[in-house]
Design a protein around this motif. Sequence first.
Motif, short mmCIF file in Angstrom:
data_model
loop_
_atom_site.label_atom_id
_atom_site.label_comp_id
_atom_site.label_asym_id
_atom_site.label_seq_id
_atom_site.Cartn_x
_atom_site.Cartn_y
_atom_site.Cartn_z
N ALA A 69 0.81 -1.22 0.00
CA ALA A 69 0.00 0.00 0.00
C ALA A 69 0.85 1.27 0.00
O ALA A 69 2.02 1.26 0.39
N PHE A 70 0.23 2.36 -0.45
CA PHE A 70 0.80 3.69 -0.30
C PHE A 70 -0.35 4.66 -0.03
O PHE A 70 -1.53 4.28 -0.10
N ALA A 71 -0.02 5.89 0.30
CA ALA A 71 -1.04 6.87 0.67
C ALA A 71 -0.95 8.11 -0.22
O ALA A 71 0.13 8.55 -0.61
N LEU A 72 -2.11 8.67 -0.52
CA LEU A 72 -2.23 9.92 -1.26
C LEU A 72 -2.82 10.97 -0.33
O LEU A 72 -3.85 10.72 0.31
N ASP A 73 -2.18 12.12 -0.24
CA ASP A 73 -2.70 13.20 0.59
C ASP A 73 -4.08 13.59 0.09
O ASP A 73 -4.29 13.83 -1.11
N TYR A 74 -5.07 13.64 1.00
CA TYR A 74 -6.43 14.04 0.63
C TYR A 74 -6.85 15.20 1.52
O TYR A 74 -7.38 15.02 2.61
N ALA A 75 -6.59 16.40 1.04
CA ALA A 75 -6.76 17.62 1.85
C ALA A 75 -8.14 18.21 1.62
O ALA A 75 -8.31 19.17 0.85
N MET A 76 -9.14 17.68 2.30
CA MET A 76 -10.51 18.15 2.10
C MET A 76 -10.67 19.63 2.40
O MET A 76 -11.41 20.34 1.72
N GLU B 178 -8.34 7.26 5.44
CA GLU B 178 -7.86 7.27 6.82
C GLU B 178 -7.59 8.70 7.28
O GLU B 178 -6.97 9.49 6.55
N PRO B 179 -8.05 9.07 8.48
CA PRO B 179 -7.63 10.35 9.05
C PRO B 179 -6.16 10.30 9.43
O PRO B 179 -5.67 9.26 9.88
N VAL B 180 -5.44 11.39 9.22
CA VAL B 180 -4.04 11.49 9.61
C VAL B 180 -3.85 12.80 10.36
O VAL B 180 -4.77 13.61 10.49
N GLU B 181 -2.64 13.02 10.84
CA GLU B 181 -2.36 14.16 11.72
C GLU B 181 -2.72 15.49 11.07
O GLU B 181 -3.27 16.37 11.71
N MET B 182 -2.42 15.65 9.78
CA MET B 182 -2.65 16.93 9.11
C MET B 182 -3.87 16.92 8.21
O MET B 182 -4.02 17.78 7.35
N GLY B 183 -4.77 15.95 8.40
CA GLY B 183 -5.96 15.92 7.57
C GLY B 183 -6.43 14.50 7.31
O GLY B 183 -6.91 13.83 8.22
N SER B 184 -6.28 14.03 6.08
CA SER B 184 -6.70 12.67 5.75
C SER B 184 -5.88 12.16 4.58
O SER B 184 -5.17 12.92 3.90
N ALA B 185 -5.97 10.86 4.34
CA ALA B 185 -5.21 10.23 3.27
C ALA B 185 -6.04 9.13 2.63
O ALA B 185 -6.85 8.48 3.29
N ILE B 186 -5.87 8.96 1.33
CA ILE B 186 -6.44 7.84 0.61
C ILE B 186 -5.40 6.72 0.61
O ILE B 186 -4.25 6.93 0.21
N ILE B 187 -5.80 5.54 1.06
CA ILE B 187 -4.91 4.38 1.05
C ILE B 187 -5.17 3.59 -0.23
O ILE B 187 -6.33 3.30 -0.56
N ALA B 188 -4.11 3.26 -0.95
CA ALA B 188 -4.25 2.58 -2.24
C ALA B 188 -3.41 1.32 -2.29
O ALA B 188 -2.34 1.23 -1.68
#
Length: 306
Positions: free
Chosen positions: A189-196, A249-259
């Motif tokens: 897996a990797f994560a993409l920053d998802y800054a709503m 997934e919520p993360v410290e600075m917002g959220s991330a898409i897990i792929a």
Amino acid sequence: MRRVSSRIDDMVTEENWPRIVRDVHAQMVRHVQPYLTPISQSADQESGTPHGSGTFVQVHGRHYLLTCEHVVSSAYDQGLSLGYLYRNDDYYRALSGPWFFETKPIDLAITLIDPAVWAEGDKLALRPEQITTTHDMARNELLMLCGYPVAEAHFSRFTGEPTVHASLIPYTARETALPKGKGFDPSIAFALDYAMERAESVDGSKGRLPVPIGFSGSPIWDTGFVASGCSNEWTPARSRVVGIARKWEPVEMGSAIIATKATQIRKFVLEKVRNDVACRHWMERGQPEDDEADVTYAANLIPDLS
């Protein structure tokens, strides 16, 4: 595919970078949209609800719909059927064939599209060379997520025939670190920053990004723009799929898409397409007790994804 020399400056600066990104974003949307479909779920032929996203892939002349396993199982576990669009602005068609799948952490599922139906459609299917073989994007590369979040879709009976209206939402961002303590395997897996809250709209509007439920099954593309040196010669044809979105997934600075990484996608597609071919060959042969010939037939017909 048109070149972008008239839109991208020879020298990238802090001032013109936002405009350059918007141009790359717009060209990528036009490039990837034909490969995608919303997925709906329904208990009957008269109603439906938005449910997820899917990508068409092509392997040795066969066309398949690829999505996440949980998109499929969550509908079927409730006794619901799934539908997809094989033509733009048309009715959803039910998916009735067998699914081949793998549960999390891979979380992928694939099913064959009826060749007669595919021939009537206007979609495109990803070729193997459009799915990357390694996860080695350029530093700070622009990645695009493009799918159909549930928050931007609705069912309507007031626009002619009842149908699910789904809006394609494209989002360009960068890879970010996998959330710590969640057990994600970086080889899978990797994560993409998802800054709503922080994302900027390409049209200048102030609307925030939707909650990303429904993006599951959406491809994530490496645009290849930064790898090109932000070159005037760049086109979306350089882009490659690097993953399939599977959760938020919520993360410290917002959220991330897990792929799920493309390296896993390629292995999955090869294995499951072979399973599909072997199964169909076995049925054509009258379901004999010895299925070794069917497995050999599938392996010879689908030797690799090169």
